[in-house]
Scaffold this active site. Structure first.
Site, PDB file in Angstrom:
ATOM      1  N   GLY A   9      -6.738  11.944 -83.150  1.00 30.87           N
ATOM      2  CA  GLY A   9      -7.756  12.201 -82.349  1.00 30.87           C
ATOM      3  C   GLY A   9      -8.664  12.999 -83.168  1.00 30.87           C
ATOM      4  O   GLY A   9      -9.131  14.079 -82.519  1.00 30.87           O
ATOM      5  N   ALA A  36     -11.494  12.731 -84.233  1.00 31.15           N
ATOM      6  CA  ALA A  36     -13.330  12.981 -84.038  1.00 31.15           C
ATOM      7  C   ALA A  36     -13.290  13.522 -82.647  1.00 31.15           C
ATOM      8  O   ALA A  36     -14.588  13.732 -82.306  1.00 31.15           O
ATOM      9  CB  ALA A  36     -13.904  11.578 -83.834  1.00 31.15           C
ATOM     10  N   GLY A  37     -12.016  14.169 -82.035  1.00 29.78           N
ATOM     11  CA  GLY A  37     -12.428  14.906 -80.923  1.00 29.78           C
ATOM     12  C   GLY A  37     -12.653  16.564 -80.749  1.00 29.78           C
ATOM     13  O   GLY A  37     -12.775  16.716 -82.033  1.00 29.78           O
ATOM     14  N   GLN A  38     -12.890  17.167 -79.786  1.00 28.43           N
ATOM     15  CA  GLN A  38     -13.481  18.430 -79.970  1.00 28.43           C
ATOM     16  C   GLN A  38     -12.259  19.380 -80.407  1.00 28.43           C
ATOM     17  O   GLN A  38     -12.623  20.206 -81.547  1.00 28.43           O
ATOM     18  CB  GLN A  38     -13.639  18.961 -78.351  1.00 28.43           C
ATOM     19  CG  GLN A  38     -14.801  18.229 -77.597  1.00 28.43           C
ATOM     20  CD  GLN A  38     -15.902  18.467 -78.196  1.00 28.43           C
ATOM     21  OE1 GLN A  38     -16.428  19.423 -78.834  1.00 28.43           O
ATOM     22  NE2 GLN A  38     -16.766  17.112 -78.887  1.00 28.43           N
ATOM     23  N   ILE A  39     -11.039  19.273 -79.989  1.00 27.16           N
ATOM     24  CA  ILE A  39      -9.868  19.991 -80.799  1.00 27.16           C
ATOM     25  C   ILE A  39      -9.942  19.633 -82.314  1.00 27.16           C
ATOM     26  O   ILE A  39      -9.676  20.552 -83.099  1.00 27.16           O
ATOM     27  CB  ILE A  39      -8.576  19.701 -80.094  1.00 27.16           C
ATOM     28  CG1 ILE A  39      -8.694  20.278 -78.352  1.00 27.16           C
ATOM     29  CG2 ILE A  39      -7.682  20.438 -80.694  1.00 27.16           C
ATOM     30  CD1 ILE A  39      -7.643  20.120 -77.742  1.00 27.16           C
ATOM     31  N   ARG A  46      -0.662   9.640 -61.534  1.00 23.38           N
ATOM     32  CA  ARG A  46       0.145  10.119 -62.742  1.00 23.38           C
ATOM     33  C   ARG A  46       1.220   9.256 -63.278  1.00 23.38           C
ATOM     34  O   ARG A  46       1.200   9.033 -64.587  1.00 23.38           O
ATOM     35  CB  ARG A  46       1.403  10.930 -62.128  1.00 23.38           C
ATOM     36  CG  ARG A  46       2.136  11.632 -63.292  1.00 23.38           C
ATOM     37  CD  ARG A  46       3.073  12.778 -62.910  1.00 23.38           C
ATOM     38  NE  ARG A  46       4.062  12.290 -62.013  1.00 23.38           N
ATOM     39  CZ  ARG A  46       5.028  13.004 -61.411  1.00 23.38           C
ATOM     40  NH1 ARG A  46       5.090  14.264 -61.625  1.00 23.38           N
ATOM     41  NH2 ARG A  46       6.053  12.548 -60.581  1.00 23.38           N
ATOM     42  N   ASN A  74      -0.443   6.895 -71.962  1.00 26.31           N
ATOM     43  CA  ASN A  74      -0.024   7.831 -73.121  1.00 26.31           C
ATOM     44  C   ASN A  74       1.275   7.207 -73.810  1.00 26.31           C
ATOM     45  O   ASN A  74       1.346   7.331 -74.866  1.00 26.31           O
ATOM     46  CB  ASN A  74       0.266   9.179 -72.754  1.00 26.31           C
ATOM     47  CG  ASN A  74      -1.191   9.775 -72.703  1.00 26.31           C
ATOM     48  OD1 ASN A  74      -2.039   9.799 -73.565  1.00 26.31           O
ATOM     49  ND2 ASN A  74      -1.745  10.163 -71.486  1.00 26.31           N
ATOM     50  N   VAL A 122      -0.221  17.918 -78.931  1.00 26.30           N
ATOM     51  CA  VAL A 122      -1.045  18.740 -78.342  1.00 26.30           C
ATOM     52  C   VAL A 122      -1.609  17.837 -77.037  1.00 26.30           C
ATOM     53  O   VAL A 122      -1.723  18.401 -75.989  1.00 26.30           O
ATOM     54  CB  VAL A 122      -2.279  19.063 -79.132  1.00 26.30           C
ATOM     55  CG1 VAL A 122      -3.398  19.717 -78.443  1.00 26.30           C
ATOM     56  CG2 VAL A 122      -1.904  20.032 -80.238  1.00 26.30           C
ATOM     57  N   ASP A 143      -0.774  28.792 -74.169  1.00 21.58           N
ATOM     58  CA  ASP A 143      -0.445  29.546 -73.008  1.00 21.58           C
ATOM     59  C   ASP A 143       0.083  30.898 -73.372  1.00 21.58           C
ATOM     60  O   ASP A 143      -0.221  31.923 -72.771  1.00 21.58           O
ATOM     61  CB  ASP A 143       0.470  28.800 -72.325  1.00 21.58           C
ATOM     62  CG  ASP A 143       0.196  27.147 -71.808  1.00 21.58           C
ATOM     63  OD1 ASP A 143      -0.990  27.077 -71.436  1.00 21.58           O
ATOM     64  OD2 ASP A 143       0.826  26.316 -72.359  1.00 21.58           O
ATOM     65  N   HIS A 170       4.010  22.211 -70.174  1.00 26.32           N
ATOM     66  CA  HIS A 170       2.605  22.890 -70.424  1.00 26.32           C
ATOM     67  C   HIS A 170       1.780  22.044 -69.246  1.00 26.32           C
ATOM     68  O   HIS A 170       1.238  20.997 -69.351  1.00 26.32           O
ATOM     69  CB  HIS A 170       1.941  22.327 -71.787  1.00 26.32           C
ATOM     70  CG  HIS A 170       0.672  22.387 -71.706  1.00 26.32           C
ATOM     71  ND1 HIS A 170       0.155  23.647 -71.791  1.00 26.32           N
ATOM     72  CD2 HIS A 170      -0.383  21.410 -71.864  1.00 26.32           C
ATOM     73  CE1 HIS A 170      -1.257  23.533 -72.005  1.00 26.32           C
ATOM     74  NE2 HIS A 170      -1.526  22.327 -71.921  1.00 26.32           N
TER      75      HIS A 170
HETATM   76  P1  NDP Z   1      -9.944  16.943 -76.716  1.00 28.44           P
HETATM   77  O1  NDP Z   1      -9.888  17.058 -78.285  1.00 28.44           O
HETATM   78  O2  NDP Z   1     -10.561  18.181 -76.174  1.00 28.44           O
HETATM   79  O3  NDP Z   1      -8.226  17.040 -76.442  1.00 28.44           O
HETATM   80  C1  NDP Z   1      -7.440  16.194 -76.814  1.00 28.44           C
HETATM   81  C2  NDP Z   1      -6.184  16.367 -76.033  1.00 28.44           C
HETATM   82  O4  NDP Z   1      -5.730  17.621 -75.964  1.00 28.44           O
HETATM   83  C3  NDP Z   1      -6.302  15.997 -74.657  1.00 28.44           C
HETATM   84  O5  NDP Z   1      -5.084  15.228 -74.364  1.00 28.44           O
HETATM   85  C4  NDP Z   1      -6.119  17.397 -74.005  1.00 28.44           C
HETATM   86  O6  NDP Z   1      -5.664  17.406 -72.505  1.00 28.44           O
HETATM   87  C5  NDP Z   1      -5.380  18.083 -74.841  1.00 28.44           C
HETATM   88  N1  NDP Z   1      -6.133  19.614 -74.712  1.00 28.44           N
HETATM   89  C6  NDP Z   1      -7.315  19.719 -74.433  1.00 28.44           C
HETATM   90  N2  NDP Z   1      -7.360  21.238 -74.054  1.00 28.44           N
HETATM   91  C7  NDP Z   1      -6.205  21.601 -74.162  1.00 28.44           C
HETATM   92  C8  NDP Z   1      -5.439  22.950 -74.351  1.00 28.44           C
HETATM   93  N3  NDP Z   1      -6.296  24.011 -73.948  1.00 28.44           N
HETATM   94  N4  NDP Z   1      -4.245  22.994 -74.374  1.00 28.44           N
HETATM   95  C9  NDP Z   1      -3.354  21.855 -74.728  1.00 28.44           C
HETATM   96  N5  NDP Z   1      -3.972  20.944 -74.853  1.00 28.44           N
HETATM   97  C10 NDP Z   1      -5.441  20.580 -74.524  1.00 28.44           C
HETATM   98  O7  NDP Z   1     -10.615  15.719 -76.381  1.00 28.44           O
HETATM   99  P2  NDP Z   1     -11.832  14.863 -76.950  1.00 28.44           P
HETATM  100  O8  NDP Z   1     -11.640  13.780 -75.813  1.00 28.44           O
HETATM  101  O9  NDP Z   1     -12.731  15.498 -77.262  1.00 28.44           O
HETATM  102  O10 NDP Z   1     -11.092  14.035 -78.228  1.00 28.44           O
HETATM  103  C11 NDP Z   1      -9.986  13.072 -78.150  1.00 28.44           C
HETATM  104  C12 NDP Z   1     -10.117  12.365 -79.210  1.00 28.44           C
HETATM  105  O11 NDP Z   1      -8.820  11.340 -79.242  1.00 28.44           O
HETATM  106  C13 NDP Z   1     -11.095  11.213 -79.247  1.00 28.44           C
HETATM  107  O12 NDP Z   1     -12.001  11.214 -80.275  1.00 28.44           O
HETATM  108  C14 NDP Z   1     -10.425   9.795 -79.047  1.00 28.44           C
HETATM  109  O13 NDP Z   1     -11.205   8.730 -79.570  1.00 28.44           O
HETATM  110  C15 NDP Z   1      -9.024  10.199 -79.533  1.00 28.44           C
HETATM  111  N6  NDP Z   1      -7.850   9.415 -79.472  1.00 28.44           N
HETATM  112  C16 NDP Z   1      -7.372   9.265 -80.331  1.00 28.44           C
HETATM  113  C17 NDP Z   1      -6.334   8.222 -80.395  1.00 28.44           C
HETATM  114  C18 NDP Z   1      -5.462   7.750 -81.777  1.00 28.44           C
HETATM  115  O14 NDP Z   1      -5.392   8.745 -82.639  1.00 28.44           O
HETATM  116  N7  NDP Z   1      -4.806   6.774 -81.697  1.00 28.44           N
HETATM  117  C19 NDP Z   1      -5.638   7.938 -79.045  1.00 28.44           C
HETATM  118  C20 NDP Z   1      -6.381   8.423 -77.988  1.00 28.44           C
HETATM  119  C21 NDP Z   1      -7.479   9.189 -78.232  1.00 28.44           C
HETATM  120  P3  NDP Z   1      -6.629  17.299 -71.173  1.00 28.44           P
HETATM  121  O15 NDP Z   1      -7.091  15.753 -71.461  1.00 28.44           O
HETATM  122  O16 NDP Z   1      -5.674  17.431 -70.187  1.00 28.44           O
HETATM  123  O17 NDP Z   1      -7.772  18.138 -71.323  1.00 28.44           O
END
Ligand code: NDP
Length: 326
Positions: A12, A14-17, A98, A105, A129, A159, A187
Site C-alpha cells: 500500500g 502509494a497510500g496516505q499512510i 463484514r 482482505n 496496519v 491506540d 483494534h
Molecule cells: P491508508 O494508507 O490511509 O490506509 C491503509 C490501511 O490502514 C487501511 O486498511 C486503513 O484502515 C488502515 N488505517 C487507516 N488509518 C488507520 C489508523 N489510524 N490506525 C490503524 N490503521 C489505519 O489508505 P489509502 O487508501 O490512502 O491507501 C491504501 C493503499 O493500499 C492504496 O494505494 C491501494 O492501492 C493500496 N493497496 C495495496 C495492496 C497491495 O499492496 N497488494 C492491496 C490493497 C490496497 P481503514 O480502511 O479502516 O481506515
C-alpha cells in the site's frame, strides 16, 4: 565495515499512510543508524504513484537509503524481506457486509502471507496496519506455517499513543514521563484502553474511574472518527508514526520499566483463545515480544476484553466460513 542494508517491504506504498511512513523509515527513525533498502508493493493501478514516491525518496538523498524498488506481485516484493509493513488493505465501502470485507482482505493477506513464508528472510518481522488488522494478521500467519506465528503482529500502537496523549493532557505532563499504558483486544471500537497501571515518573498514578469510563475510553476509541471529521481524511501521519514506534521497539527493545501495546497471536494469555491476534501489554527483549503476564484485570476491563475477544472470534469464524483455515 558498513552493515548490509535491511530489506523493508511496505505494501500500500502509494497510500496516505505509506506516504507518511516511507520517509521516516528512510531517515533511520525506525531501525536506527543502519542502511535500509525499501521494497514497495502496490496494486498495478497504483504502481505509477508508488514510482513517483520512489523518485521523491531518491530526491531526499537520505544517507541511509540504499535503494527503492517498486513491485506489483507479493512474491517479488517480499523476497529477502526482514521487516514487512502490511499497510494496503481493502477499505470498507458503504453497504459492504463484514463477511465481504473479510473475504476481500483474505484475498490480499492470504497470498501475502504465503509469499512471506516462501520468500522472506528467516528473521522476518511483520506488522499489519491494514484493517481489520488483527484478523488480517491471523490470515497472513496461517498462510506462512514455517514462520513462527509470533512474527506476525498487528498495530494497536496508535491506540496506545492516543491514550498516552489523553493521559498526558489530563496530567499536564509530557508523554515521555508516562509508562505502562495498556490496550487490550481488537483494534476496533471494542478495543479496551486500560490506564490502571500507568506510571508517572515511575510512580503509580490513579485516574478518576468516572473520567476513565465517560471521557477517556470513548475519546481514545473514537479518535479516528474525530480526526476524519476535522481533517476530512483519516489519520495517516499518526498511524505511520505509530508503526515506526512499533517496529523500532520490536527491533531495538522497549524502554526499561515500560511496556507497550502490541496485537499478537495469543498463546492463551488472559483467557484469550489460542491463535486469536489480540492486543496485550508487551515488552520486547532481544528482538522478541513477550506478553506481560500476571496482571490482575478489573471487572470492567475483564468484561470489555471478553466482548472484544467475542468480536475477534466472530471475525475468525466468518473467515473460516469462507473455507479459509485460520
Ligand atoms: P491508508 O494508507 O490511509 O490506509 C491503509 C490501511 O490502514 C487501511 O486498511 C486503513 O484502515 C488502515 N488505517 C487507516 N488509518 C488507520 C489508523 N489510524 N490506525 C490503524 N490503521 C489505519 O489508505 P489509502 O487508501 O490512502 O491507501 C491504501 C493503499 O493500499 C492504496 O494505494 C491501494 O492501492 C493500496 N493497496 C495495496 C495492496 C497491495 O499492496 N497488494 C492491496 C490493497 C490496497 P481503514 O480502511 O479502516 O481506515
Amino acid at each position: 565495515m558498513t552493515p548490509s542494508p535491511v530489506n523493508v517491504t511496505v505494501t500500500g506504498a502509494a497510500g496516505q499512510i505509506g506516504y507518511a511512513l516511507l520517509f521516516r523509515i528512510a531517515s533511520g527513525a525506525m531501525l536506527g543508524d543502519v542502511p535500509v533498502r525499501l521494497r514497495l508493493l502496490e496494486v498495478p493501478q497504483a504502481v505509477a504513484a508508488a514510482e513517483g514516491t520512489a523518485m521523491e525518496l531518491a530526491d531526499s538523498a537520505f544517507p541511509l537509503l540504499a535503494g527503492v524498488d517498486v513491485f506489483d506481485t507479493p512474491d517479488a516484493a517480499f523476497a529477502g524481506a526482514q521487516v514487512a509493513l502490511l499497510v494496503g488493505a481493502r477499505p470498507r465501502t458503504s453497504g459492504m457486509e463484514r463477511a465481504d470485507l473479510l473475504a476481500a482482505n483474505a484475498g490480499i493477506f492470504g497470498p501475502q502471507g504465503r509469499a512471506i513464508g516462501e520468500h522472506a528472510a528467516d528473521d522476518i518481522r511483520v506488522l499489519v496496519v491494514g484493517n481489520p488488522a488483527n484478523t488480517n494478521a491471523a490470515i497472513a500467519a496461517a498462510h506462512a506455517p514455517d514462520v513462527p506465528r509470533e512474527r506476525f503482529t498487528a498495530m494497536t500502537r496508535l491506540d496506545h499513543n492516543r491514550a498516552l496523549a489523553q493521559l498526558a493532557a489530563k496530567l499536564e505532563v509530557g508523554t515521555g514521563r508516562l509508562a505502562r499504558m495498556s490496550i487490550w483486544g481488537n483494534h476496533s471500537s471494542t478495543q479496551v484502553p486500560d490506564p490502571s497501571r500507568v506510571l508517572l515518573d515511575g510512580e503509580p498514578v490513579g485516574f478518576d474511574p468516572a473520567w476513565v469510563s465517560d471521557h477517556f475510553v470513548p475519546t481514545v476509541a473514537n479518535r479516528g472518527a474525530a480526526i476524519i471529521q476535522a481533517r476530512g481524511a483519516s489519520s495517516a501521519a499518526s498511524a505511520a508514526s505509530s508503526a515506526i514506534d512499533h517496529v523500532r521497539d520490536w527491533v531495538q527493545g522497549t524502554r526499561d520499566g515500560d511496556w507497550v501495546s502490541v496485537a499478537l497471536p495469543s498463546a492463551g494469555q488472559y483467557g484469550v483463545p489460542d491463535g486469536l491476534v489480540s492486543s496485550f501489554p508487551a515488552v520486547s527483549v532481544d528482538g522478541e515480544w513477550q506478553v506481560v503476564e500476571g496482571l490482575e484485570l478489573s471487572d470492567g476491563v475483564r468484561r470489555a476484553l471478553d466482548a472484544s475477544v467475542a468480536e475477534l472470534t466472530a471475525e475468525r469464524d466468518a473467515v473460516r466460513a469462507l473455507g479459509i483455515s485460520i
